[in-house]
Design an enzyme around this catalytic site. Structure first.
Site, PDB file in Angstrom:
ATOM      1  N   LYS A 196      77.021  21.787 -14.253  1.00 59.07           N
ATOM      2  CA  LYS A 196      76.067  20.683 -14.195  1.00 59.07           C
ATOM      3  C   LYS A 196      76.741  19.369 -14.594  1.00 59.07           C
ATOM      4  O   LYS A 196      76.506  18.320 -13.957  1.00 59.07           O
ATOM      5  CB  LYS A 196      74.883  20.973 -15.113  1.00 59.07           C
ATOM      6  CG  LYS A 196      73.914  19.812 -15.304  1.00 59.07           C
ATOM      7  CD  LYS A 196      73.244  19.373 -14.012  1.00 59.07           C
ATOM      8  CE  LYS A 196      72.190  18.314 -14.287  1.00 59.07           C
ATOM      9  NZ  LYS A 196      71.565  17.802 -13.050  1.00 59.07           N
ATOM     10  N   LYS A 265      74.653  10.050 -21.882  1.00 59.26           N
ATOM     11  CA  LYS A 265      74.706  11.301 -22.646  1.00 59.26           C
ATOM     12  C   LYS A 265      75.522  12.356 -21.915  1.00 59.26           C
ATOM     13  O   LYS A 265      76.399  13.005 -22.497  1.00 59.26           O
ATOM     14  CB  LYS A 265      73.277  11.781 -22.903  1.00 59.26           C
ATOM     15  CG  LYS A 265      73.163  13.076 -23.708  1.00 59.26           C
ATOM     16  CD  LYS A 265      72.988  14.308 -22.853  1.00 59.26           C
ATOM     17  CE  LYS A 265      71.711  14.298 -22.048  1.00 59.26           C
ATOM     18  NZ  LYS A 265      71.571  15.558 -21.262  1.00 59.26           N
TER      19      LYS A 265
END
Length: 327
Positions: A196, A265
């Site tokens: 991911k 992030k």
């Protein structure tokens, strides 16, 4: 423990139909994170017959809509664990997952075996560490991060990358199928979250490149429309490009609903992963810094395509005709 089965019953001696038997056998699902993605995922689970309980969420409209379709609601992660066989996380990242697991009101306090499915975009190193800690108390973790958008979440056509032990992945698969069109096993625990991050690195890298290229084009007097007329339909065109340029050309702020603070992030997680494997990743560092500048400018909650306006504004140009440079 209740388990889900796709097998066919050969007997109806108890008067239960095949469909009813399969309904009874479905595991009880706990869901944490009824946000833009989670609301659609939980809705699809309900629609496909899974018993769903959710943790109270600030977005009351989504919670009330799910409750109207049969979901239950509890106040804490601990209460959720008490009534669930499987718990799905769809939160921001590793820190939030650990907080939900730990403490007096956390999942681990219940002391029962569970399957945890982390659909968040988490730090792979933290996922592996947490999995090892949970295994000591009989809790199994698989990482199942998502690709695509809230639209596909609502439609039940997400892409899912799933990492974990083969038996745990097999148990999770029918649950994931309720809200996904494609499930890609990636290997052991942590590999889903690693994949991911790599997926997001590529997409956020495109965003940074588009933004810088558009700024340079504006410096040369080339409009976004001219830029698009060259790239659209070429080998550089793709679905991500089209969503990004839906904002650039048409100012559709909802074309790509992913906040820049979350992009930062994820790119910070990527930097942590690169450091852990002692890899030099200069492109990743540059992409991270693009989003760090955007967040530092106060635009962290804006969606990713707005990076194009920020980069243009920092260089004294605008991508919007007859307007001042973007702030």
């Amino acid at each position: 423990m209740l388990t889900h089965t796709n097998g066919k019953s050969k007997s109806a001696r108890d008067g239960t139909t095949e469909n009813n038997r399969e309904e009874i056998m479905k595991e009880k699902i706990g869901f944490i994170g009824i946000g833009a993605m989670g609301a659609g995922m939980a809705s699809n689970l309900l629609a496909k017959g899974w018993p769903v309980t959710v943790v109270a969420h600030r977005k009351r409209d989504a919670v009330e809509q799910l409750k109207a379709h049969g979901a239950l609601e509890v106040a804490t992660a601990r209460e959720l664990a008490e009534v669930s066989d499987v718990i799905i996380f769809c939160v921001t990242g590793s820190e939030q997952v650990r907080q939900l697991v730990s403490g007096r009101d956390g999942i681990i306090a219940v002391g029962k075996p569970l399957l945890l499915i982390d659909c968040s975009t988490s730090n792979p190193a933290e996922t592996i560490k947490l999995s090892e800690e949970l295994a000591q108390v009989g809790i199994t973790l698989v990482d199942a991060p998502l690709a695509r958008t809230p639209k596909e979440a609502a439609e039940g056509t997400l892409d899912v990358m799933v990492g974990g032990a083969p038996d745990a992945v097999a148990r999770a698969r029918p649950i994931l199928e309720a809200f996904s069109a494609r499930i890609v096993p990636t290997g052991g625990v942590g590999t889903g979250h690693t994949m991911k991050l790599l997926n997001n690195f590529v997409s956020m890298g495109y965003s940074a490149i588009y933004s810088e290229a558009l700024m340079l084009a504006a410096k040369a007097g080339l409009t976004p429309q001219v830029f698009d007329s060259v790239l659209r339909g070429s080998r550089m065109d793709c679905g991500f490009y089209q969503a990004f340029f839906e904002f650039v050309l048409n100012r559709n702020e909802n074309a790509q609903r992913f906040a820049m603070v979350n992009a930062l992030k994820d790119m910070s997680y990527l930097a942590s992963f690169a450091q852990s494997v002692q890899a030099a990743n200069p492109v990743g560092a540059a992409v991270r810094n693009s989003f760090a500048a955007a967040v530092a400018s106060g635009r962290g909650e804006s969606f990713v395509p707005a990076l194009s306006d920020i980069v243009a504004g920092l260089n004294g140009v605008s991508l919007v005709p007859s307007q001042e440079p973007a702030k």
